[in-house]
Design a protein around this motif. Structure first.
Motif, PDB file in Angstrom:
ATOM      1  N   ILE A   1      31.782  48.296  23.390  1.00  0.00           N
ATOM      2  CA  ILE A   1      30.785  47.289  23.738  1.00  0.00           C
ATOM      3  C   ILE A   1      31.410  45.907  23.906  1.00  0.00           C
ATOM      4  O   ILE A   1      31.273  45.271  24.949  1.00  0.00           O
ATOM      5  N   LEU A   2      32.161  45.474  22.872  1.00  0.00           N
ATOM      6  CA  LEU A   2      32.681  44.104  22.892  1.00  0.00           C
ATOM      7  C   LEU A   2      33.736  43.909  23.976  1.00  0.00           C
ATOM      8  O   LEU A   2      33.647  42.975  24.786  1.00  0.00           O
ATOM      9  N   VAL A   3      34.734  44.792  23.998  1.00  0.00           N
ATOM     10  CA  VAL A   3      35.796  44.675  25.008  1.00  0.00           C
ATOM     11  C   VAL A   3      35.217  44.747  26.430  1.00  0.00           C
ATOM     12  O   VAL A   3      35.500  43.872  27.253  1.00  0.00           O
ATOM     13  N   PRO A   4      34.381  45.746  26.736  1.00  0.00           N
ATOM     14  CA  PRO A   4      33.791  45.760  28.083  1.00  0.00           C
ATOM     15  C   PRO A   4      33.019  44.486  28.415  1.00  0.00           C
ATOM     16  O   PRO A   4      33.084  43.978  29.534  1.00  0.00           O
ATOM     17  N   MET A   5      32.305  43.947  27.396  1.00  0.00           N
ATOM     18  CA  MET A   5      31.544  42.717  27.646  1.00  0.00           C
ATOM     19  C   MET A   5      32.471  41.598  28.098  1.00  0.00           C
ATOM     20  O   MET A   5      32.171  40.861  29.042  1.00  0.00           O
ATOM     21  N   VAL A   6      33.615  41.472  27.397  1.00  0.00           N
ATOM     22  CA  VAL A   6      34.541  40.376  27.705  1.00  0.00           C
ATOM     23  C   VAL A   6      35.239  40.620  29.043  1.00  0.00           C
ATOM     24  O   VAL A   6      35.283  39.730  29.903  1.00  0.00           O
ATOM     25  N   ILE A   7      35.765  41.845  29.243  1.00  0.00           N
ATOM     26  CA  ILE A   7      36.536  42.048  30.483  1.00  0.00           C
ATOM     27  C   ILE A   7      35.633  42.154  31.707  1.00  0.00           C
ATOM     28  O   ILE A   7      36.123  42.104  32.834  1.00  0.00           O
ATOM     29  N   ASN A   8      34.313  42.256  31.474  1.00  0.00           N
ATOM     30  CA  ASN A   8      33.395  42.257  32.618  1.00  0.00           C
ATOM     31  C   ASN A   8      33.572  40.973  33.436  1.00  0.00           C
ATOM     32  O   ASN A   8      33.549  41.004  34.671  1.00  0.00           O
ATOM     33  N   PHE A   9      33.776  39.861  32.724  1.00  0.00           N
ATOM     34  CA  PHE A   9      33.973  38.577  33.417  1.00  0.00           C
ATOM     35  C   PHE A   9      35.245  38.635  34.252  1.00  0.00           C
ATOM     36  O   PHE A   9      35.277  38.169  35.392  1.00  0.00           O
ATOM     37  N   ALA A  10      36.313  39.203  33.649  1.00  0.00           N
ATOM     38  CA  ALA A  10      37.571  39.316  34.374  1.00  0.00           C
ATOM     39  C   ALA A  10      37.382  40.176  35.625  1.00  0.00           C
ATOM     40  O   ALA A  10      37.840  39.821  36.718  1.00  0.00           O
ATOM     41  N   TYR A  11      36.657  41.306  35.469  1.00  0.00           N
ATOM     42  CA  TYR A  11      36.417  42.181  36.622  1.00  0.00           C
ATOM     43  C   TYR A  11      35.696  41.431  37.744  1.00  0.00           C
ATOM     44  O   TYR A  11      36.009  41.597  38.912  1.00  0.00           O
ATOM     45  N   SER A  12      34.730  40.597  37.350  1.00  0.00           N
ATOM     46  CA  SER A  12      33.923  39.931  38.363  1.00  0.00           C
ATOM     47  C   SER A  12      34.741  38.920  39.151  1.00  0.00           C
ATOM     48  O   SER A  12      34.284  38.409  40.168  1.00  0.00           O
ATOM     49  N   MET A  13      35.967  38.604  38.675  1.00  0.00           N
ATOM     50  CA  MET A  13      36.785  37.641  39.399  1.00  0.00           C
ATOM     51  C   MET A  13      37.971  38.302  40.078  1.00  0.00           C
ATOM     52  O   MET A  13      38.953  37.638  40.436  1.00  0.00           O
ATOM     53  N   THR A  14      37.903  39.631  40.237  1.00  0.00           N
ATOM     54  CA  THR A  14      38.982  40.326  40.935  1.00  0.00           C
ATOM     55  C   THR A  14      38.407  41.113  42.098  1.00  0.00           C
ATOM     56  O   THR A  14      37.213  41.376  42.163  1.00  0.00           O
ATOM     57  N   GLY A  15      39.303  41.483  43.029  1.00  0.00           N
ATOM     58  CA  GLY A  15      38.853  42.237  44.196  1.00  0.00           C
ATOM     59  C   GLY A  15      39.617  43.540  44.339  1.00  0.00           C
ATOM     60  O   GLY A  15      40.455  43.886  43.505  1.00  0.00           O
ATOM     61  N   GLY A  16      39.326  44.273  45.403  1.00  0.00           N
ATOM     62  CA  GLY A  16      40.018  45.523  45.685  1.00  0.00           C
ATOM     63  C   GLY A  16      39.330  46.706  45.040  1.00  0.00           C
ATOM     64  O   GLY A  16      38.339  46.553  44.334  1.00  0.00           O
TER      65      GLY A  16
END
Lengths: 340, 350
Positions: free
Chosen positions: A58-73
């Motif tokens: 839960i916690l890790v996915p919540m945080v890296i969700n932001f990182a995902y939203s700023m990447t492409g491909g």
């Protein structure tokens, strides 16, 4: 029958014994741990399994969700992905004319947003009125009240797939609804392939499935209103309509607010039963945000995890605002209500 | 309200009906039809043959045309009640049919077939439950596997949920340690973030752990429920600390305190959480749909949706399997309704 229950008792006893044995056998090592860590150190031990699972899933996915939203491909793992900054958000939010989804870069997203907005307003509005009426009816002195309560509550526990399939079966061309309407001389319609009726069906079916839940909360609220208020009104000969507006509704207010916010939070995320019922169609007429995220993130050929993450963060922001309102309302009324 | 009502109806003399009584009964009867009707219709339909499903007008109960084996014919023949030319009626079997005229024979005395206009006859029907709708999907399709997967996920997830949530709730309710508020805040914060918001990153975490296409990938992300921790913690807070102090004086270990004192006293809350967990996990759809892509791993919900999505929907099987999928939840509802209603009214669980 007694043989069956006998077997049940025996397996139950055996199960309990083995669990007891397992709990006993881990006691000595835990005693040793306790000697090293102290009473309060054991708190960490009790917290560890839950926090470990909670952290990873839960916690890790919540945080890296932001990182995902700023990447492409299309790559799945974060290190393989290209940083694109706010491009995904830009893509989601760019429209040349905001009143017409078709002019947006991500027209599907805007269609989903518009559909969800209409759905939330209509579904929540209707459902609260129906749930309140049901609660008022069930609060009257009825014979077999628990039976009637069960009647309205029963669909709440059904799985979304079951709900979707039951109604697909009823709404199909040769289905029950068309037969009933035919009795009244109304021409059969293929409900789920008509853009307007499919949306109406999505709203109606989701109300059918969830209304009982809110009616139950409101019924609990009605039963908590002190009886002496009604007795006083009775002494004064107050009309029932006035009793409703002056006693019932004001005292039910906090419950109604909790129910309203809960219903809003769930309506924003509407997905499964509609997905089974209509698959988002016909066309995009019942496409809602969660399905958009699912399609763009997983199901579509042109998978774009970054875009899906950005869309889910925008939806999450709406949910956070709603939840904060709910927690604020719930805290004021009763701390137990805040538990979800 | 009730007293007000009795008071008002009394004033109107004897057992007069107030308009709210009429509304009440219309609402209740209408509710019975609309809420229960669809499920009754589903169960009735699930026992029909494909021919019975296509029938118009439809019937609630599954009827089939009675058939009889007649000497000289290989296939069983359908029976009809026929109005003969002299006005009398007879039960005859249909040998064959050409256009509007059917060749009918008497099953007890098979002689020359009699030509009958099909408007002068109606099928002899009997109640008949098509059990094959239930057995076929288990024997010839993968539904037994799906059922097993669903049971496995539900049981495992519920057990793990109860164990880890009760341990965490114990730590958060009975110990004072630095960072307790931080932990509470984190759990509270995630109440706002449902699974549908973290689908993409959760999928990558689950894949990185090698749990993609594994039932454990379905189970693990669901077990650390903030709701469960909250519910149990609230309940444990009501257990007096003196019990724990007394146990410590008697040299009980912390594990024994948790296991022998706290857990038994928390039983009612554990029961509520267990019931909800079973219903939640049995009904889960979106996450299993994403994590499981191999057919033999599908849960009932995912498998049912896939079968219902096929071009050639075999409704007789789908309806029967929908009933099977519904059964555990209905059993929970019938026997444990009291726990569920208190869970919802008391703690807003869903």
């Amino acid at each position: 029958m007694s043989a069956i229950s006998d077997i049940g008792d025996k397996t139950g006893a055996a199960l309990a014994a083995s669990v007891k044995w397992a709990a006993g056998i881990i006691d000595p090592p835990l005693r040793w741990l306790q000697k090293k860590a102290g009473f309060n150190g054991m708190a960490a031990f009790f917290l560890a399994p839950n926090m470990l699972i909670f952290g990873i899933f839960i916690l890790v996915p919540m945080v890296i969700n932001f990182a995902y939203s700023m990447t492409g491909g299309g790559a799945l793992f974060l290190p393989d992905r290209v940083f694109v900054g706010g491009d995904q958000y830009g893509r989601l939010l760019t429209c040349s004319d905001y009143s017409r989804p078709i002019t947006c870069t991500e027209d599907q997203f805007w269609i989903a947003v518009r559909n969800t907005a209409i759905f939330v307003v209509v579904q929540v509005g209707l459902m609260i009125v129906l749930a309140l009426t049901t609660a008022l009816v069930l609060n009257k002195s009825l014979r077999a009240r628990s039976f009637w309560r069960a009647v309205f509550f029963f669909p709440v526990l059904l799985s979304p797939v079951v709900v979707g399939l039951i109604w697909r079966w009823i709404l199909q061309r040769q289905g029950l609804l068309n037969y009933i309407l035919f009795q009244f001389g109304i021409e059969p319609t293929v409900w789920l392939t008509d853009r307007f009726w499919a949306f109406v069906a999505a709203v109606g079916v989701s109300i059918w499935a969830h209304m009982g839940f809110y009616a139950l909360i409101l019924l609990a609220g009605l039963q908590a209103i002190p009886k002496d208020l009604y007795e006083a009104a009775e002494m004064d000969g107050t009309r029932p309509a006035r009793v409703f507006w002056r006693i019932t509704l004001p005292l039910l207010g906090p419950n109604l607010l909790v129910v309203l916010v809960l219903a809003l939070i769930r309506a924003v995320q509407i997905f499964d039963e509609v997905f089974v019922l209509t698959g988002g169609g016909p066309g995009t007429s019942t496409l809602f945000i969660t399905q958009y995220i699912y399609e763009i993130g997983f199901a579509s050929v042109l998978r774009n995890p970054g875009l899906a993450a950005a869309a889910s963060i925008l939806m999450g922001a709406v949910l956070v605002v709603l939840t904060l309102i709910q927690l604020g309302v719930g805290r004021r009324k009763d701390p137990k209500e805040a538990a979800k | 309200m009730t007293r007000v009502m009795t008071f008002l109806t009394r004033r109107r003399g004897g057992k007069g009906w107030h308009w709210t009584d009429i509304v009440t009964w219309v609402w209740l009867i209408g509710g019975l039809v609309i809420m229960f009707g669809p499920a009754v219709w589903l169960v009735g339909s699930s026992f029909k043959t494909p021919a019975g499903l296509a029938e118009f007008p439809p019937t609630i109960l599954p009827y089939a045309t009675e058939e009889v084996t007649v000497e000289g014919y290989d296939e069983p023949l359908p029976l009809f009640e026929v109005t003969l030319e002299d006005g009398s009626t007879a039960i005859l079997a249909e040998a064959r049919r050409i256009g509007l005229v059917a060749q009918m024979i008497d099953p007890n005395d098979p002689g020359e077939p009699v030509p009958v206009n099909i408007n002068d006859r109606s099928p002899v029907r009997e109640l008949s439950f098509e059990i094959d709708n239930y057995t076929e999907p288990f024997v010839h399709f993968d539904f037994l596997q799906y059922l097993y997967n669903s049971v496995f996920v539900t049981v495992m997830a519920t057990i793990i949920t109860l164990v880890v949530n009760s341990m965490a709730a114990f730590a958060l309710s009975k110990y004072k340690f630095t960072g307790r508020n931080l932990v509470m805040f984190l759990i509270l914060a995630t109440l706002m973030v449902p699974l549908s918001v973290i689908l993409v990153p959760l999928y990558s975490v689950v894949s990185a752990l090698g749990l993609f296409n594994s039932l454990w990938g379905v189970i693990l992300p669901t077990v650390a429920t903030p709701t469960g921790v909250f519910l149990l913690r609230q309940y444990m807070l009501t257990i007096p600390d003196e019990l724990i102090d007394a146990a410590r004086m008697d040299k009980a270990s912390e594990w024994q305190i948790y296991w022998r004192i706290i857990l038994p006293l928390t039983a009612p809350a554990l029961a509520v959480l267990a019931i909800f967990s079973v219903v939640w996990r049995w009904n889960d759809f979106l996450w299993p749909l994403i994590v499981l892509s191999r057919k033999e791993l599908y849960t009932l919900q995912v498998g049912l949706n896939v079968y219902a999505g096929e071009l050639n929907v075999q409704w007789h099987f789908i309806l029967a399997m929908t009933v099977v999928t519904m059964i555990p939840v209905v059993l929970v509802f019938v026997f444990l309704q009291r726990f569920i209603t208190t869970g919802i009214a008391g703690a807003g669980l869903k």
